[in-house]
Design a protein around this motif. Structure first.
Motif, mmCIF file in Angstrom:
data_model
loop_
_atom_site.group_PDB
_atom_site.id
_atom_site.type_symbol
_atom_site.label_atom_id
_atom_site.label_comp_id
_atom_site.label_asym_id
_atom_site.label_seq_id
_atom_site.Cartn_x
_atom_site.Cartn_y
_atom_site.Cartn_z
ATOM 1 N N ARG A 142 -0.977 5.275 -9.440
ATOM 2 C CA ARG A 142 -1.235 6.516 -8.455
ATOM 3 C C ARG A 142 -0.733 6.421 -7.107
ATOM 4 O O ARG A 142 -0.329 7.120 -6.502
ATOM 5 C CB ARG A 142 -2.788 6.939 -8.413
ATOM 6 N N THR A 143 -0.981 5.187 -6.661
ATOM 7 C CA THR A 143 -0.395 4.699 -5.260
ATOM 8 C C THR A 143 1.016 5.005 -5.051
ATOM 9 O O THR A 143 1.450 5.420 -4.167
ATOM 10 C CB THR A 143 -1.049 3.267 -4.736
ATOM 11 N N GLN A 144 1.735 4.329 -6.242
ATOM 12 C CA GLN A 144 3.113 4.389 -6.029
ATOM 13 C C GLN A 144 3.625 5.931 -6.070
ATOM 14 O O GLN A 144 4.361 6.320 -5.608
ATOM 15 C CB GLN A 144 3.809 3.731 -6.969
ATOM 16 N N GLY A 162 0.813 -1.227 0.070
ATOM 17 C CA GLY A 162 -0.041 0.023 -0.086
ATOM 18 C C GLY A 162 0.825 1.194 -0.136
ATOM 19 O O GLY A 162 2.190 1.259 -0.053
ATOM 20 N N GLU A 163 0.137 2.478 -0.026
ATOM 21 C CA GLU A 163 0.600 3.760 -0.082
ATOM 22 C C GLU A 163 1.657 3.799 1.058
ATOM 23 O O GLU A 163 2.825 4.467 1.103
ATOM 24 C CB GLU A 163 -0.033 4.815 -0.271
ATOM 25 N N GLN A 170 -4.503 2.947 -10.654
ATOM 26 C CA GLN A 170 -4.631 2.936 -9.399
ATOM 27 C C GLN A 170 -3.479 2.531 -8.533
ATOM 28 O O GLN A 170 -2.923 3.048 -7.673
ATOM 29 C CB GLN A 170 -5.984 2.108 -8.652
ATOM 30 N N CYS A 222 -1.930 14.085 -8.800
ATOM 31 C CA CYS A 222 -1.454 13.292 -7.492
ATOM 32 C C CYS A 222 -0.753 14.435 -6.562
ATOM 33 O O CYS A 222 -1.129 14.373 -5.478
ATOM 34 C CB CYS A 222 -0.505 12.008 -7.599
ATOM 35 N N ARG A 262 1.885 8.645 -5.480
ATOM 36 C CA ARG A 262 1.616 9.706 -4.313
ATOM 37 C C ARG A 262 2.916 9.249 -3.218
ATOM 38 O O ARG A 262 3.406 10.014 -2.545
ATOM 39 C CB ARG A 262 0.417 9.132 -3.499
ATOM 40 N N ALA A 263 3.106 7.802 -3.050
ATOM 41 C CA ALA A 263 4.109 7.520 -2.139
ATOM 42 C C ALA A 263 5.513 8.184 -2.507
ATOM 43 O O ALA A 263 5.927 8.618 -1.517
ATOM 44 C CB ALA A 263 4.395 6.023 -1.933
#
Length: 593
Positions: free
Chosen positions: A377-379, A314-315, A374, A415, A381-382
């Motif tokens: 985007r999760t990556q 997860g993020e 998705q 993001c 954002r992190a």
């Protein structure tokens, strides 16, 4: 008896240890009919092998401890029951006495017969227990065939293990190293595989493509592996062991000499500054990069976060890993590559894709990310959340068209906007770059460059795609050539386009850390390299002995060469420009195995 097995060096260094076969059921079987006069001796051989196998199992059971001890003990006990089964033992005896089969052939016949019985069972669990038969027969075959002397077995008992297998998964390397594995001998594999890359990070010698290893090595054999030459010696002699000890002394002296360069500049004789970055995939790489004076992290492979699990991280988990990376570099620049997985690895990361006939040309790298927005985007954002802790660049793999870059940049901006609305502290500006590893991207770079803040050349795949040579195919090893005229021209073109447009360009393929290519790359105009941390001091030593101006005058001849002979001649002239002391260190041959 001393035996030399050839392969390809995938991770440098040497290691001495006892062989541990992952698939010990593969053995050479002697089908020559047994003479009546030899029956008694053959019965003694099989009984001795059975006794040794039982003793080994007892030794393993006595050493068990920890939470898994009971579970493992059940398997050992099951194997012991098979070895003690009168029907099993009598069956072997009858095959030798009545059938005149040699012990190895009798074992194979017993194996085939018992496996057929298990495979005919309706119960899936019972069918799966055929593996117990495989392991038991393999252990007896190993005991039967072992050629080591008493002295060799004593030495083997004091050293760690060398894993011998067809392949080894990247996720298995760390736990294996933690449990004392000193090196790897693989019958398959590639010098450019993920496992090889990780083995280099762990400083574990690895030999791949040693096709006969499983057939000729036995559990417990003393083996000496050379990850530089790709040679493996089974049952090394006193002279071999003396050579190994001398290699250890030479490496210690070499490390001591190069240690003086840890805080030194990386600058050519005519004053051109060269930036040596480190490739990384784990915390240990970051620490080593700092200790060896890396200019930053030129490539952080995020896929290792995904390969070690069945579901995608997860993020928050990704953010913590990337944040620790950035903090660990203490303000030096860090380049984080977005997920670079293909269909052949996607399932292990919790990503479901249909099987592809050719994963290397399929949904991988940025293609996979764009099909899973998705996940991307999760990556992103992190990664963006780490920009408040130090200089971070985002690198996108497997780019082949400008539209992909535009789409990713839009996602990055979206993001970033969202994170700022959430109150996250991120940098005002962040650099986006592309990996040039597809020929189309190199050829079209002139029209793509305006959308990029920097470029990274991934020569491992660039060579593969330019020459249509699968880098994991052992049969095509000789065709995989970074010095092919077409590859050199693509590299030179990429560097030239970046220089004209004032965009930083880094080369982060395996040749970046190979001193054989250092003079050539500087001659082509490259000033930024990214490599395994352990190679930085070696490359720095070479760079400091080169004159960039002279090399750049020679480089056009390299690009005009039409065949390998012409290229080799120019390469020799370039290397002749380095000082004699470095030339001797670089050209020193590996230990003769």
């Amino acid at each position: 008896m001393r035996l030399i097995l050839e392969g390809s060096g995938a991770s440098r260094g040497m290691a001495l240890g006892r062989a541990r076969l992952e698939q010990p059921s593969r053995f050479l079987v002697d089908n020559t009919p047994l003479a009546q006069a030899d029956v008694a001796a053959e019965l003694v051989r099989i009984d001795n092998a059975l006794a040794l196998a039982r003793a080994e199992l007892k030794g393993l059971r006595d050493k068990l401890s920890g939470p898994l001890a009971r579970e493992v003990a059940e398997f050992i006990d099951a194997h012991g029951l098979i070895l003690a089964d009168p029907e099993f033992v009598n069956g072997l005896h009858n095959l030798i006495k009545d059938g005149r089969f040699r012990a190895s052939a009798a074992l194979k016949m017993q194996r085939d017969s018992l496996v057929a019985v298990f495979e005919a069972m309706d119960d899936p669990y019972l069918r799966s227990r055929r593996e117990d038969i495989e392991h038991v027969i393999g252990r007896v075959q190993g005991a039967l065939s072992r050629e080591s002397s008493v002295e060799e077995r004593k030495l083997a008992s004091r050293v760690g293990e060398i894993l011998v297998s067809d392949t080894v998964a990247p996720a298995e390397l760390v736990p294996l190293a933690e449990h004392g594995v000193l090196g790897f001998i693989l019958t398959g594999g590639s010098t450019l595989s993920h496992s090889a890359i990780l083995a280099r990070s762990l400083r574990l010698p690895m030999v791949v493509g040693s096709h006969q290893a499983l057939a000729h090595l036995r559990d417990g054999d003393l083996v000496l592996i050379d990850g530089d030459s790709g040679n493996v010696i089974a049952h090394p002699t006193a002279q071999d062991l003396a050579s190994y000890r001398q290699w250890q002394r030479d490496v210690a002296q070499q490390d001591k000499r190069r240690a003086r360069l840890r805080d030194a500049e990386t600058r050519t004789l005519d004053g051109i500054e060269i930036h040596l970055h480190a490739n990384a995939e784990m915390a240990a790489d970051v620490a080593r990069a700092r200790s060896f004076g890396a200019a930053g992290i030129g490539l952080f492979r995020t896929e290792f976060l995904f390969l070690q699990r069945r579901d995608a991280p997860g993020e928050e988990e990704q953010f913590l890993a990337y944040r620790d990376l950035v903090l660990g570099m203490g303000g030096l620049p860090v380049t984080i590559r977005t997920l670079d997985l293909g269909a052949d690895k996607a399932d292990s990361a919790g990503l479901v894709l249909e099987d592809e006939p050719n994963p290397a040309l399929g949904v991988r790298g940025v293609r996979l990310s764009l099909r899973n927005p998705q996940l991307m985007r999760t990556q992103l954002r992190a990664i963006l959340r780490t920009t408040g802790y130090g200089p971070v660049r985002i690198l996108v793999p497997m780019v082949s068209a400008v539209e992909e870059v535009i789409t990713i940049r839009r996602m990055v901006d979206e993001c970033a906007t969202q994170l700022r609305k959430e109150g996250q502290q991120i940098a005002e500006h962040f650099e986006l770059g592309a990996m040039i590893e597809v020929p189309a991207a190199a050829i079209a770079l002139t029209s793509m460059i305006r959308q990029l803040d920097f470029v990274a050349i991934g020569t491992n795949d660039l060579v593969q795609y330019t020459l249509a040579v699968d880098r994991n195919n052992n049969e095509l090893g000789e065709l995989y050539d970074p010095l092919h005229p077409a590859v050199l021209r693509l590299i030179a073109h990429t560097i030239a386009v970046c220089r004209r447009n004032r965009r930083p360009v880094t080369l982060c393929g395996e040749i970046a850390g190979d001193v054989y290519f250092t003079a050539m790359l500087i001659g082509l105009g490259l000033t930024e390299f990214s490599m395994h941390p352990g190679l930085i001091l070696e490359v720095r030593e070479v760079v400091n002995a080169l004159h960039a101006g002279e090399l750049r005058k020679i480089a056009p001849r390299l690009l005009r060469a039409t065949d390998r002979a012409g290229i080799d001649a120019v390469m020799h002239r370039m290397r002749a420009r380095m000082s004699a002391i470095v030339e001797n260190a670089v050209a020193a041959p590996p230990i003769d195995c």
